[in-house]
Enzyme design. Structure first.
Site, PDB file in Angstrom:
ATOM      1  N   HIS A  79       0.803  -1.218   0.000  1.00 44.68           N
ATOM      2  CA  HIS A  79       0.000   0.000   0.000  1.00 44.68           C
ATOM      3  C   HIS A  79       0.840   1.274   0.000  1.00 44.68           C
ATOM      4  CE1 HIS A  79      -3.805  -2.132   1.763  1.00 44.68           C
ATOM      5  NE2 HIS A  79      -3.475  -2.561   0.556  1.00 44.68           N
ATOM      6  N   LYS A  97      -7.693  -1.395   3.867  1.00 44.73           N
ATOM      7  CA  LYS A  97      -7.061  -1.628   5.153  1.00 44.73           C
ATOM      8  C   LYS A  97      -6.411  -3.017   5.173  1.00 44.73           C
ATOM      9  CE  LYS A  97     -11.504  -2.956   5.697  1.00 44.73           C
ATOM     10  NZ  LYS A  97     -11.182  -3.779   4.605  1.00 44.73           N
TER      11      LYS A  97
END
Length: 327
Positions: A79, A97
């Site tokens: 990420h 997430k």
């Protein structure tokens, strides 16, 4: 205000497919492009979900001028790199997430987003479910009185090998980052900022957490008890206790559609608030609303809170002995 939000999806895995399916139910949104490290994978995904363009590199999506916002759906170890690349390409972001592997990486994304004046939000879809929002509204109205306690669990049995992202330390494996972020985020959502955390974990031979239990102390002194597990199927419930009663979310709490309020006098009321489709449309709609209004963050999932909660996960990992190469 009627601007169509042009989405790009970075990654073609299971979560990317769920989000692409949900975009079909989002007004004034289109899937403009998808990127994979394999052009064949991107092309197949584009054909199945109606993306206008398929890219065989992530950089090509970051450089695509026909994309307003990118949904980053890669494993969380990627990420940080993916987000920095897309921000440098001028793209707003919805980042799956766990947001990053640690607080430092999260802070670097937040800093660059503010520097570039670009919108970024953590894809904590639970916060945008209608039942969750209504539960929060009723708690804030005082329906269960002064809230002092929250209990939440999330666990399933992961039948995957040690090389799988769930168990591979190089990919940010472990229950805390994959599942623990849910009860942690919900505890902060309902009870406020976390000021202390204490946890215990069961580690795999590779050194990632198979399961973890943790207790949170919030700014107002209230407490949360949370658990996450990759080797036990848990009820996945969440309950919030106040001095007048308690509220319990039903089903798997992270995408609950109904909840019950039970008061001290024994009265019980049940509330139903269905989600749209698979539930991912709600976070996409929030991103669209923020972009149309010129916001750089969502008030429901602000960047500062995302960074703080990554810091709490850092603390918990340190306590139970989970360390990543980027720490």
């Amino acid at each position: 205000m009627d601007k169509i939000i042009r989405w790009g999806i970075l990654g073609t895995g299971k979560i990317a497919k769920a989000f692409a399916a949900a975009l079909r139910e989002v007004p004034d949104a289109e899937l403009a492009a998808v990127a994979s490290r394999s052009l064949d994978s991107a092309t197949e995904f584009a054909k199945e979900y109606g993306a206008k363009r398929a890219h065989g590199t992530y950089q090509a999506l970051a450089d695509d001028n026909g994309v307003d916002v990118v949904y980053i759906a890669t494993p969380h170890a990627m990420h940080h790199e993916n987000a920095i690349m897309c921000l440098n390409g001028g793209k707003a972001l919805l980042v799956e997430k766990a947001f990053t592997l640690n607080r430092r990486e999260a802070q670097e994304i937040a800093d660059l987003a503010r520097q570039r004046k670009l919108f970024v939000m953590e894809a904590m879809w639970t916060r945008f479910q209608p039942a969750i929002l209504e539960a929060k509204r009723m708690i804030d109205m005082g329906e269960i009185g002064n809230v002092r306690n929250l209990q939440a669990d999330l666990g399933f049995v992961a039948n995957a090998g040690p090389e799988h992202r769930l168990f591979n330390p190089a990919l940010g494996g472990g229950a805390l980052l994959d599942l623990g972020i849910y009860p942690l985020s919900m505890a902060a959502f309902f009870l406020g900022p976390v000021k202390g955390a204490s946890g215990y974990g069961e580690l795999t031979p590779a050194g990632v957490d198979m399961q973890a239990n943790f207790v949170l102390r919030h700014e107002d002194g209230s407490l949360s008890a949370c658990s996450c597990s990759l080797n036990a199927r848990t009820p996945a419930t969440l309950s919030i206790g106040g001095d007048k009663g308690f509220l319990r979310l039903h089903g798997r709490f992270h995408h609950a559609e109904h909840f019950t309020i039970v008061l001290n006098d024994g009265t019980e009321r049940e509330f139903h608030f269905p989600r749209i489709g698979n539930g991912y449309a709600h976070e996409a709609m929030e991103v669209g609303r923020c972009l149309r209004e010129g916001l750089l963050e969502s008030p429901e999932m602000p960047l500062a809170e995302t960074v703080e909660l990554m810091g709490v996960l850092d603390q918990l990992r340190a306590q139970i002995g989970v360390k990543y190469s980027v720490d």
